[in-house]
Each structure stands twice: as structure tokens, then as C-alpha cells.
Design a protein around this motif. Structure first.
Motif: not given
Length: 429
Positions: A180-191, A342-353
Motif C-alpha cells: 500500500v502507498i502511504y499517501a496519493s501522489n495525485i490527490s495528497g490523500a493519506k491512507l 475546479e478543485v478535484f478530490l477536494d476533501h474537507e478534512d485537511l488533517t487527512k491530506r
């Protein structure tokens, strides 16, 4: 008790004084190598270099001595390598195991996947759609070669990441490897690595787990005491260091799996050929730097404690930059409110990015947008579905392309505001 990071869900920027000191420790932050003013917002592709790391690289690489000797200079080189091996464990909070220095982090991932896949029984291997090709292709190669089923966890187009449940539902008692990847290099989302490891091992306690931490390592804390895995890699050139180096840690049990090595070396030895001491010297400079930031905020003296504080402060500053990019400042409109963007994959919780985001323009495609940024002295990168590095991930999100924006903690709020003004100008074209 809430942690430092939880107390600041929208981040906490460095003071102006610290920001000046941080910038002064890096090369080419505000101007390129020709002296031209530039905003370099492509740090997910290769980050700014610490002056100290570049200087130490040149200094140590100039030494001709072979480290596998007994004279004084050879012993000095051995000590440089040993200190940096400890420093890699400091970054990861790892105990024991083997440190593996390679030309690239991608090469190391192929080697780690091979060692587990060829030597651990099982009928299936599990990975995710968001993996870098070095992980996904390695998993595909050995699954096909060994006649194993490759199970691929789907992405979540809302969060930009992978849900824990989506991964663990694919794991069973016959899974030989989870990658598994720790964080996406497209969206910045952390697993949620801690939960993934805990729940996957609840299904199969002796499951082997490999993690690609190349993207995440410069942006946030890694703690293998809380997320015990069997192999993890990082790329110093994306972590304020130098290109041409990959560093990995392999657990005690994974390190002794059959792998490419000289027959006379110890069973847990992974390096092939003469080591390059500069790789290790530069890593120590990276850890020294993060600890220096930590010292600005804590009276702790232990190296891991200083590193934890330093990387935490980096994360807070970058979170503040991300919040400003999205929602603007008193001096500039944020991307969320910007007409024509447009901001793609714009998850509100910045602690997860982590500090990466993808944007698109109503009037021009992402490739042309990158050209327009370049004309205005801003470097960003287009991730398009025709690229082997982007296709699988973008298609999982239903996107044809995105402009990837990836600043670093050595950028200031003024840099973000400049970027926002340039973006508004491009959106009006």
C-alpha cells in the motif's frame, strides 16, 4: 489529550522570522539556476535541495577511499554510513531490521516485492489502484509470474484516497503480500496506515506488508512502532536531499528472505556492490535539518523527539498553506471560490491530506494550463490519462487530467498568494 496536529485542523504557519531562516537553508527556492524568479510548485516530482545536503554530498563523494578497508578514512566512511542507518530508523521509528541503499526507491520496491512474493506462500496478493508504478507493476509482474491472483483496492473519488474497508476486504488467510502507498501522489490523500495494518493483521497475523512512503515522508510523521510493516521505502531527492538515491528499511523477518546478494554476505544484507557513502551523509543532513526545526519549538534533546517535533511543525505549516490555497487569504481569492477553476478530490478534512492538490480550468486543458503557468514563472505539472504514471489513478477517479500543485514547507504565504493571483489570471484567458 489532543496532539499538536489535532489542535490545528487548518494548520499553523511558520513565523516570518523562521520562514526566512527556512528559505535560507534551501537552494533555488525563489529563483531558478539561471537567476530567474520562479515559483516551483512541483515538489511531488522532486523537491528543493538543502544546501547542507548538496554540500555534504560533494564533500563525501570526493573521497576516493573504499569504505570496506581498515584505515582511518575507511573507518570514517563506515561511521557516516552507520550514523545514517540509525537516522533512517529515526525517521521511521524502526527497531532492528536492515537498511537498504539503492539507486532509486522504485528499484528497491521491486526487490522487496520479489523477495516476499517468491518466498512466502499464498494464492493472492493485494494492492491499491493508487500505487506508483514501481509498486503496482512489481505486484502485477510477480503475481503473473507466480500464478497468483492480484487483488486491487478501488479509490474513493470523494476523499481521493482508499478506504480501509476496501483494502481489508480483499485480505484473507491466503494473502501472501499486502502493498500500500502511504499517501496519493495525485490527490495528497493519506491512507489510515495504522488501521490498515491492524485490521489486515487481525485477518492474517503473519501477513507481510510493504509500504511506499516516497510521497508522504517529507510531509508527515511515520511511526513503525504504531504501524509495524515489513518493508518501507523513501526517496531522499523528494525529501530535501539528492537525486540518485533510494533508501529502504526491511524488517528482521523480511530481510532474511532469499534475495539478490553476494553469497558471502550475511543473510539479512541487501546492498549489492560498494556503498556510496554520500547517500548516507546526505540523509543525516536531512534529519539534522528537521531536528533543527524541532528545536525552535521544544526543549527536548533526544533525536527522535526532535525529529517528531520538526516534521510535525512542517506538517502544520504545509496544512496552513493548503488551507490558504483552497480558501484564500485577505490578499488573494482561494481556488474553491475562483471562477473558472475546479478543485478535484477536494476533501474537507485537511488533517487527512498532504500538501498536494489537483485543479482543472473551464476554458483550457491541463497541459495548456501548465504552459501558461510556465510563461508566468510558475512550475506545476500535468497529470494526464495518457501517462503511465497517471492513467490508472486518474481513471479510478473519473478524471482525464489534472494540474498537480505541490508546494513545499519552504514556501511562504506570500508565495501562495502569488500563485493564486497567477491562477486567477490563467482562469480568465
Amino acid at each position: 489529550m489532543a496532539t499538536m496536529l489535532e489542535n490545528h485542523p487548518r494548520g499553523l504557519a511558520f513565523s516570518d522570522a523562521l520562514m526566512r531562516e527556512v528559505k535560507a537553508r534551501f537552494l533555488l527556492v525563489d529563483r531558478d539556476h539561471h537567476g530567474r524568479e520562479r515559483l516551483y510548485f512541483d515538489n511531488a516530482g522532486g523537491s528543493f535541495r538543502l544546501k547542507a545536503a548538496a554540500e555534504r554530498f560533494a564533500q563525501v563523494d570526493a573521497i576516493p577511499d573504499n569504505a570496506e578497508r581498515i584505515h582511518a578514512t575507511a573507518v570514517e566512511l563506515q561511521q557516516i554510513q552507520a550514523k545514517a542507518a540509525d537516522d533512517l530508523r529515526t525517521i521511521l521509528n524502526a527497531k532492528g531490521g536492515s537498511v537498504y541503499a539503492s539507486l532509486t526507491a522504485s528499484g528497491a520496491m521491486f526487490d522487496m516485492v520479489r523477495a516476499v512474493a517468491e518466498n512466502v506462500p499464498g494464492t493472492n496478493m493485494v494492492t491499491t489502484v493508487l500505487e506508483h508504478p514501481s509498486a503496482f507493476d512489481a505486484m502485477s509482474l510477480y503475481a503473473d509470474r507466480l500464478g497468483r491472483e492480484l487483488r486491487v483496492a478501488k479509490s474513493n473519488p470523494v476523499t481521493g484516497g482508499i478506504d480501509v474497508e476496501e483494502i481489508v476486504r480483499l485480505v484473507d488467510k491466503d494473502t501472501c503480500l499486502l502493498n500500500v502507498i502511504y499517501a496519493s501522489n495525485i490527490s495528497g490523500a493519506k491512507l489510515d496506515m495504522a488501521e490498515i495494518v491492524r485490521r489486515a493483521r487481525a485477518i492474517k497475523p503473519d501477513l507481510y506488508i510493504l509500504v511506499d512512503a516516497v510521497q508522504h515522508a517529507p510531509h508527515g510523521l511515520i511511526d513503525l512502532e504504531k504501524t509495524p510493516v515489513d518493508g518501507i521505502n523513501l526517496a531522499p531527492y523528494k525529501f530535501f536531499g539528492c537525486r540518485g538515491s533510494g533508501l529502504s528499511w526491511v524488517s528482521d523477518r523480511a530481510a532474511v528472505l532469499p534475495h539478490h546478494k553476494l553469497a558471502g554476505k550475511k543473510p539479512d544484507y541487501w546492498d549489492l556492490g560498494s556503498s556510496a557513502p554520500w547517500q548516507f551523509a546526505a540523509l543525516t543532513e536531512i534529519v539534522d535539518y528537521v531536528c533543527w526545526i524541532g528545536r525552535q519549538f521544544t526543549e527536548a534533546t533526544e533525536r527522535r523527539a526532535l525529529f517528531v517535533e520538526g516534521i510535525g511543525r512542517i506538517e502544520l505549516h504545509e496544512r496552513a498553506l493548503l488551507a490558504a490555497l483552497l480558501d484564500g487569504t485577505g490578499n488573494a481569492t482561494g481556488l474553491r471560490e475562483m471562477r473558472g477553476v475546479e478543485v478535484f478530490l477536494d476533501h474537507e478534512d485537511l488533517t487527512k491530506r498532504d500538501l498536494i492538490l489537483g485543479i482543472g480550468f473551464d476554458r483550457i486543458d491541463c497541459t495548456q494550463a501548465v504552459v501558461e503557468y510556465g510563461k508566468r514563472g510558475v512550475t506545476v505539472y500535468e497529470r494526464v490519462a495518457t501517462s503511465i504514471y497517471s492513467k490508472r489513478m486518474l481513471e479510478s477517479f473519473g478524471l482525464e487530467g489534472t494540474v498537480r500543485v505541490s508546494p513545499l514547507h519552504c514556501h511562504s504565504m506570500a508565495d501562495v498568494e502569488k500563485f493564486l493571483r497567477v491562477t486567477q489570471e490563467i482562469a480568465a484567458l
